[in-house]
Design a protein around this motif. Structure first.
Motif, PDB file in Angstrom:
ATOM      1  N   GLN A  17       0.819  -1.215   0.000  1.00  0.00           N
ATOM      2  CA  GLN A  17       0.000   0.000   0.000  1.00  0.00           C
ATOM      3  C   GLN A  17       0.851   1.264   0.000  1.00  0.00           C
ATOM      4  OE1 GLN A  17      -2.116  -1.063   3.564  1.00  0.00           O
ATOM      5  NE2 GLN A  17      -3.917  -1.781   2.439  1.00  0.00           N
ATOM      6  N   LYS A  18       1.832   1.314   0.893  1.00  0.00           N
ATOM      7  CA  LYS A  18       2.631   2.528   1.038  1.00  0.00           C
ATOM      8  C   LYS A  18       3.549   2.769  -0.161  1.00  0.00           C
ATOM      9  CE  LYS A  18       2.819   2.801   6.127  1.00  0.00           C
ATOM     10  NZ  LYS A  18       2.606   4.242   6.349  1.00  0.00           N
ATOM     11  N   LEU A  19       4.184   1.722  -0.664  1.00  0.00           N
ATOM     12  CA  LEU A  19       5.117   1.905  -1.776  1.00  0.00           C
ATOM     13  C   LEU A  19       4.371   2.176  -3.078  1.00  0.00           C
ATOM     14  CD1 LEU A  19       7.780  -0.793  -0.854  1.00  0.00           C
ATOM     15  CD2 LEU A  19       7.979   1.690  -0.640  1.00  0.00           C
ATOM     16  N   SER A  20       3.177   1.599  -3.240  1.00  0.00           N
ATOM     17  CA  SER A  20       2.357   1.927  -4.406  1.00  0.00           C
ATOM     18  C   SER A  20       1.922   3.388  -4.341  1.00  0.00           C
ATOM     19  CB  SER A  20       1.128   1.020  -4.466  1.00  0.00           C
ATOM     20  OG  SER A  20       1.490  -0.330  -4.628  1.00  0.00           O
ATOM     21  N   ALA A  21       1.495   3.818  -3.159  1.00  0.00           N
ATOM     22  CA  ALA A  21       1.057   5.205  -2.985  1.00  0.00           C
ATOM     23  C   ALA A  21       2.182   6.188  -3.248  1.00  0.00           C
ATOM     24  CB  ALA A  21       0.490   5.401  -1.582  1.00  0.00           C
ATOM     25  N   ALA A  22       3.420   5.739  -3.007  1.00  0.00           N
ATOM     26  CA  ALA A  22       4.585   6.605  -3.238  1.00  0.00           C
ATOM     27  C   ALA A  22       4.981   6.670  -4.705  1.00  0.00           C
ATOM     28  CB  ALA A  22       5.770   6.105  -2.407  1.00  0.00           C
ATOM     29  N   GLY A  23       4.269   5.930  -5.553  1.00  0.00           N
ATOM     30  CA  GLY A  23       4.508   6.022  -6.982  1.00  0.00           C
ATOM     31  C   GLY A  23       5.304   4.893  -7.592  1.00  0.00           C
ATOM     32  N   HIS A  24       5.639   3.876  -6.807  1.00  0.00           N
ATOM     33  CA  HIS A  24       6.407   2.754  -7.335  1.00  0.00           C
ATOM     34  C   HIS A  24       5.493   1.747  -8.042  1.00  0.00           C
ATOM     35  CE1 HIS A  24      10.068   4.100  -5.389  1.00  0.00           C
ATOM     36  NE2 HIS A  24       9.382   4.284  -4.271  1.00  0.00           N
ATOM     37  N   ASP A  25       6.078   1.023  -8.978  1.00  0.00           N
ATOM     38  CA  ASP A  25       5.381  -0.050  -9.680  1.00  0.00           C
ATOM     39  C   ASP A  25       5.560  -1.317  -8.843  1.00  0.00           C
ATOM     40  OD1 ASP A  25       4.380  -1.956 -11.388  1.00  0.00           O
ATOM     41  OD2 ASP A  25       5.823  -1.598 -13.001  1.00  0.00           O
ATOM     42  N   VAL A  26       4.497  -1.727  -8.150  1.00  0.00           N
ATOM     43  CA  VAL A  26       4.609  -2.787  -7.149  1.00  0.00           C
ATOM     44  C   VAL A  26       3.820  -4.025  -7.563  1.00  0.00           C
ATOM     45  CG1 VAL A  26       4.227  -3.416  -4.733  1.00  0.00           C
ATOM     46  CG2 VAL A  26       4.915  -1.081  -5.317  1.00  0.00           C
ATOM     47  N   ALA A  43      -5.309  -1.458  -3.322  1.00  0.00           N
ATOM     48  CA  ALA A  43      -6.099  -0.240  -3.512  1.00  0.00           C
ATOM     49  C   ALA A  43      -5.288   0.947  -4.014  1.00  0.00           C
ATOM     50  CB  ALA A  43      -6.800   0.134  -2.203  1.00  0.00           C
ATOM     51  N   GLN A  44      -3.971   0.948  -3.748  1.00  0.00           N
ATOM     52  CA  GLN A  44      -3.135   2.066  -4.171  1.00  0.00           C
ATOM     53  C   GLN A  44      -2.421   1.793  -5.503  1.00  0.00           C
ATOM     54  OE1 GLN A  44      -3.124   4.978  -2.629  1.00  0.00           O
ATOM     55  NE2 GLN A  44      -4.503   4.200  -1.042  1.00  0.00           N
ATOM     56  N   GLY A  45      -2.749   0.672  -6.139  1.00  0.00           N
ATOM     57  CA  GLY A  45      -2.171   0.409  -7.454  1.00  0.00           C
ATOM     58  C   GLY A  45      -1.293  -0.821  -7.560  1.00  0.00           C
ATOM     59  N   GLY A  46      -1.071  -1.535  -6.451  1.00  0.00           N
ATOM     60  CA  GLY A  46      -0.287  -2.751  -6.502  1.00  0.00           C
ATOM     61  C   GLY A  46      -0.985  -3.820  -7.333  1.00  0.00           C
ATOM     62  N   ARG A  47      -0.198  -4.757  -7.892  1.00  0.00           N
ATOM     63  CA  ARG A  47      -0.743  -5.816  -8.728  1.00  0.00           C
ATOM     64  C   ARG A  47      -0.438  -7.172  -8.110  1.00  0.00           C
ATOM     65  NH1 ARG A  47       2.310  -5.912 -13.341  1.00  0.00           N
ATOM     66  NH2 ARG A  47       3.807  -4.419 -12.499  1.00  0.00           N
ATOM     67  N   ALA A  48      -1.442  -8.022  -8.044  1.00  0.00           N
ATOM     68  CA  ALA A  48      -1.259  -9.375  -7.523  1.00  0.00           C
ATOM     69  C   ALA A  48      -0.799 -10.294  -8.651  1.00  0.00           C
ATOM     70  CB  ALA A  48      -2.562  -9.892  -6.929  1.00  0.00           C
ATOM     71  N   VAL A  49       0.280 -11.034  -8.409  1.00  0.00           N
ATOM     72  CA  VAL A  49       0.864 -11.916  -9.422  1.00  0.00           C
ATOM     73  C   VAL A  49       1.281 -13.232  -8.777  1.00  0.00           C
ATOM     74  CG1 VAL A  49       1.699  -9.962 -10.802  1.00  0.00           C
ATOM     75  CG2 VAL A  49       3.198 -10.998  -9.075  1.00  0.00           C
TER      76      VAL A  49
END
Length: 248
Positions: A17-26, A43-49
Protein backbone atom coordinates in the motif's frame (compact mmCIF):
# COMPACT_ATOMS: atom_id res chain seq x y z
CA UNK A 1 11.22 1.79 -9.02
CA UNK A 2 9.89 -1.62 -9.97
CA UNK A 3 9.36 -3.59 -6.76
CA UNK A 4 8.34 -7.19 -6.20
CA UNK A 5 7.04 -8.20 -2.78
CA UNK A 6 6.78 -11.80 -1.62
CA UNK A 7 4.29 -12.04 1.23
CA UNK A 8 1.03 -10.21 1.88
CA UNK A 9 0.78 -10.55 5.65
CA UNK A 10 0.56 -7.60 8.01
CA UNK A 11 3.91 -6.04 7.06
CA UNK A 12 3.80 -7.09 3.41
CA UNK A 13 0.30 -5.68 2.98
CA UNK A 14 1.32 -2.29 4.31
CA UNK A 15 4.45 -2.28 2.16
CA UNK A 16 2.35 -2.81 -0.96
CA UNK A 17 0.00 0.00 0.00
CA UNK A 18 2.63 2.53 1.04
CA UNK A 19 5.12 1.90 -1.78
CA UNK A 20 2.36 1.93 -4.41
CA UNK A 21 1.06 5.21 -2.98
CA UNK A 22 4.58 6.61 -3.24
CA UNK A 23 4.51 6.02 -6.98
CA UNK A 24 6.41 2.75 -7.34
CA UNK A 25 5.38 -0.05 -9.68
CA UNK A 26 4.61 -2.79 -7.15
CA UNK A 27 3.86 -6.46 -7.72
CA UNK A 28 2.91 -8.73 -4.82
CA UNK A 29 2.63 -12.49 -4.43
CA UNK A 30 1.78 -14.86 -1.63
CA UNK A 31 1.87 -18.63 -1.18
CA UNK A 32 -1.83 -19.10 -1.99
CA UNK A 33 -2.10 -17.39 -5.34
CA UNK A 34 -3.01 -13.91 -6.64
CA UNK A 35 -6.76 -14.48 -6.31
CA UNK A 36 -6.40 -14.67 -2.52
CA UNK A 37 -4.83 -11.22 -2.13
CA UNK A 38 -7.51 -8.88 -0.83
CA UNK A 39 -8.62 -5.80 -2.72
CA UNK A 40 -7.52 -3.35 0.00
CA UNK A 41 -3.92 -4.53 -0.43
CA UNK A 42 -4.08 -3.41 -4.06
CA UNK A 43 -6.10 -0.24 -3.51
CA UNK A 44 -3.13 2.07 -4.17
CA UNK A 45 -2.17 0.41 -7.45
CA UNK A 46 -0.29 -2.75 -6.50
CA UNK A 47 -0.74 -5.82 -8.73
CA UNK A 48 -1.26 -9.38 -7.52
CA UNK A 49 0.86 -11.92 -9.42
CA UNK A 50 2.31 -15.38 -9.08
CA UNK A 51 5.44 -15.66 -6.95
CA UNK A 52 7.63 -16.45 -9.96
CA UNK A 53 6.39 -13.26 -11.67
CA UNK A 54 7.01 -11.04 -8.65
CA UNK A 55 10.79 -11.32 -8.96
CA UNK A 56 11.04 -10.78 -12.73
CA UNK A 57 12.14 -7.41 -14.16
CA UNK A 58 12.26 -5.59 -10.83
CA UNK A 59 14.81 -3.31 -9.18
CA UNK A 60 13.98 -4.47 -5.66
CA UNK A 61 12.63 -7.68 -4.16
CA UNK A 62 11.18 -7.48 -0.66
CA UNK A 63 10.73 -10.70 1.30
CA UNK A 64 8.02 -10.37 3.93
CA UNK A 65 7.55 -13.98 4.96
CA UNK A 66 8.26 -15.82 8.23
CA UNK A 67 11.98 -16.44 8.61
CA UNK A 68 11.46 -20.20 8.62
CA UNK A 69 10.09 -20.01 5.08
CA UNK A 70 13.17 -18.28 3.66
CA UNK A 71 14.80 -21.51 2.39
CA UNK A 72 11.65 -22.28 0.41
CA UNK A 73 11.74 -18.84 -1.20
CA UNK A 74 15.41 -19.08 -2.17
CA UNK A 75 14.80 -20.87 -5.51
CA UNK A 76 12.71 -17.90 -6.69
CA UNK A 77 15.82 -15.72 -6.49
CA UNK A 78 18.20 -18.11 -8.22
CA UNK A 79 18.12 -16.19 -11.50
CA UNK A 80 17.49 -12.69 -10.15
CA UNK A 81 20.37 -10.40 -11.23
CA UNK A 82 23.00 -9.69 -8.59
CA UNK A 83 22.34 -5.96 -8.92
CA UNK A 84 18.74 -6.40 -7.77
CA UNK A 85 18.36 -5.27 -4.17
CA UNK A 86 16.82 -7.90 -1.89
CA UNK A 87 15.30 -6.65 1.36
CA UNK A 88 14.27 -8.98 4.19
CA UNK A 89 11.76 -7.99 6.88
CA UNK A 90 11.73 -11.24 8.86
CA UNK A 91 12.54 -12.11 12.48
CA UNK A 92 13.31 -15.42 14.15
CA UNK A 93 10.64 -16.83 16.46
CA UNK A 94 11.42 -20.48 17.33
CA UNK A 95 7.81 -21.32 18.27
CA UNK A 96 6.76 -20.40 14.71
CA UNK A 97 9.86 -21.09 12.63
CA UNK A 98 11.09 -24.21 14.39
CA UNK A 99 14.48 -24.18 16.09
CA UNK A 100 17.29 -23.22 13.74
CA UNK A 101 20.53 -24.53 15.18
CA UNK A 102 22.82 -21.89 13.65
CA UNK A 103 20.76 -19.01 15.02
CA UNK A 104 20.36 -20.72 18.38
CA UNK A 105 24.18 -20.95 18.45
CA UNK A 106 24.48 -17.22 17.89
CA UNK A 107 24.48 -16.62 14.14
CA UNK A 108 23.00 -13.23 13.28
CA UNK A 109 19.56 -13.74 11.75
CA UNK A 110 20.31 -11.58 8.71
CA UNK A 111 23.50 -13.50 7.98
CA UNK A 112 21.56 -16.78 8.14
CA UNK A 113 19.01 -15.38 5.68
CA UNK A 114 21.75 -14.19 3.31
CA UNK A 115 23.35 -17.62 3.54
CA UNK A 116 20.09 -19.36 2.65
CA UNK A 117 19.51 -17.05 -0.30
CA UNK A 118 23.11 -17.14 -1.45
CA UNK A 119 23.24 -13.37 -1.96
CA UNK A 120 23.56 -10.06 -0.05
CA UNK A 121 20.45 -8.64 1.54
CA UNK A 122 19.19 -5.53 3.30
CA UNK A 123 17.54 -5.82 6.71
CA UNK A 124 14.71 -3.32 7.10
CA UNK A 125 11.18 -2.94 8.49
CA UNK A 126 11.80 -5.87 10.85
CA UNK A 127 11.94 -3.74 13.99
CA UNK A 128 8.47 -2.18 13.94
CA UNK A 129 5.14 -3.71 14.91
CA UNK A 130 2.59 -4.12 12.15
CA UNK A 131 0.09 -1.72 13.71
CA UNK A 132 2.67 1.02 14.17
CA UNK A 133 3.88 0.45 10.61
CA UNK A 134 0.38 0.76 9.21
CA UNK A 135 -0.72 3.77 11.24
CA UNK A 136 2.24 5.82 12.47
CA UNK A 137 4.06 6.89 9.32
CA UNK A 138 4.56 10.67 9.12
CA UNK A 139 6.01 13.19 6.65
CA UNK A 140 9.77 13.75 6.66
CA UNK A 141 10.80 16.41 9.14
CA UNK A 142 8.07 15.65 11.66
CA UNK A 143 9.80 15.97 15.08
CA UNK A 144 8.43 12.76 16.60
CA UNK A 145 8.72 10.64 13.45
CA UNK A 146 9.61 7.02 14.26
CA UNK A 147 13.02 5.86 13.02
CA UNK A 148 13.90 2.40 11.72
CA UNK A 149 17.30 0.72 11.50
CA UNK A 150 18.52 -0.39 8.07
CA UNK A 151 21.51 -2.73 7.72
CA UNK A 152 23.31 -4.09 4.66
CA UNK A 153 26.79 -5.08 3.55
CA UNK A 154 26.65 -3.27 0.22
CA UNK A 155 26.46 0.47 0.58
CA UNK A 156 24.37 0.88 -2.57
CA UNK A 157 21.83 -1.64 -1.26
CA UNK A 158 21.63 0.12 2.09
CA UNK A 159 21.03 3.43 0.33
CA UNK A 160 18.08 1.96 -1.56
CA UNK A 161 16.67 0.38 1.58
CA UNK A 162 16.92 3.63 3.49
CA UNK A 163 15.23 5.61 0.71
CA UNK A 164 12.30 3.18 0.64
CA UNK A 165 11.94 3.26 4.44
CA UNK A 166 11.72 7.05 4.23
CA UNK A 167 9.00 6.76 1.59
CA UNK A 168 6.91 4.56 3.88
CA UNK A 169 6.77 7.35 6.46
CA UNK A 170 9.70 6.66 8.79
CA UNK A 171 13.18 8.05 9.34
CA UNK A 172 15.85 5.60 8.16
CA UNK A 173 18.97 5.13 10.29
CA UNK A 174 22.11 3.58 8.83
CA UNK A 175 22.71 0.61 11.15
CA UNK A 176 25.86 -0.64 9.42
CA UNK A 177 26.58 -4.14 8.20
CA UNK A 178 24.57 -7.33 8.53
CA UNK A 179 27.03 -8.52 11.18
CA UNK A 180 25.76 -5.67 13.35
CA UNK A 181 22.09 -6.19 12.55
CA UNK A 182 21.59 -8.37 15.64
CA UNK A 183 21.08 -5.01 17.35
CA UNK A 184 17.67 -4.74 15.66
CA UNK A 185 16.54 -8.32 16.33
CA UNK A 186 13.64 -9.19 18.66
CA UNK A 187 14.46 -8.43 22.28
CA UNK A 188 16.71 -5.47 21.50
CA UNK A 189 16.02 -1.93 22.79
CA UNK A 190 15.02 -0.76 19.30
CA UNK A 191 12.63 -3.64 18.59
CA UNK A 192 9.00 -2.49 18.45
CA UNK A 193 9.71 0.41 20.81
CA UNK A 194 8.81 3.18 18.31
CA UNK A 195 11.83 5.40 18.92
CA UNK A 196 12.75 8.62 17.13
CA UNK A 197 15.94 9.31 15.19
CA UNK A 198 17.37 11.04 18.27
CA UNK A 199 16.63 8.00 20.47
CA UNK A 200 17.47 5.12 18.14
CA UNK A 201 21.31 5.29 18.08
CA UNK A 202 21.55 4.86 21.86
CA UNK A 203 19.12 1.95 21.72
CA UNK A 204 21.26 0.20 19.12
CA UNK A 205 24.43 0.90 21.09
CA UNK A 206 23.10 -0.52 24.35
CA UNK A 207 21.81 -3.81 22.90
CA UNK A 208 23.27 -6.93 24.57
CA UNK A 209 23.31 -9.97 22.31
CA UNK A 210 23.15 -12.58 25.08
CA UNK A 211 19.94 -11.10 26.47
CA UNK A 212 17.94 -10.86 23.26
CA UNK A 213 16.50 -14.41 23.10
CA UNK A 214 15.44 -14.34 26.76
CA UNK A 215 13.73 -10.98 26.36
CA UNK A 216 12.08 -12.06 23.08
CA UNK A 217 10.66 -15.19 24.67
CA UNK A 218 9.55 -13.34 27.79
CA UNK A 219 7.63 -10.78 25.75
CA UNK A 220 5.93 -13.55 23.79
CA UNK A 221 4.97 -15.38 26.99
CA UNK A 222 3.50 -12.20 28.48
CA UNK A 223 1.43 -11.50 25.36
CA UNK A 224 0.17 -15.08 25.16
CA UNK A 225 -0.83 -14.99 28.82
CA UNK A 226 -2.55 -11.63 28.39
CA UNK A 227 -4.52 -12.92 25.41
CA UNK A 228 -5.60 -16.09 27.20
CA UNK A 229 -6.73 -14.18 30.28
CA UNK A 230 -8.58 -11.44 28.41
CA UNK A 231 -11.85 -11.44 26.52
CA UNK A 232 -10.41 -9.00 24.01
CA UNK A 233 -7.04 -8.36 22.40
CA UNK A 234 -4.68 -5.82 24.00
CA UNK A 235 -4.92 -2.32 22.55
CA UNK A 236 -2.57 -1.36 19.75
CA UNK A 237 -0.16 0.43 22.09
CA UNK A 238 0.19 -2.51 24.47
CA UNK A 239 2.99 -4.10 22.46
CA UNK A 240 4.97 -0.88 22.40
CA UNK A 241 4.60 -0.38 26.16
CA UNK A 242 5.56 -3.98 26.82
CA UNK A 243 8.60 -3.82 24.52
CA UNK A 244 9.83 -0.66 26.16
CA UNK A 245 9.42 -2.15 29.61
CA UNK A 246 11.22 -5.40 28.77
CA UNK A 247 13.80 -4.43 26.17
CA UNK A 248 15.04 -0.96 27.16
Amino acid sequence: MKIGIIGAGYIGKTLVQKLSAAGHDVKVANSRGPDTIEADVLAQGGRAVLAAEAVVDVDVVILSVPLGRIPGVAPLLAHVPSATVVIDTSNYYPHRDGKIDAIEAGQVESLWVAEQLGRPIVKAWNSIGSDSFAKKGKPAGTPDRIALAVAADRQADRKVGMALVEETGFDALDAGTLAESWRQQPGSPCYCTDLTRAELPAALATAEAARLPKRRDLALAVIQERLSDSKKNPDAEYGVRLSRALFM
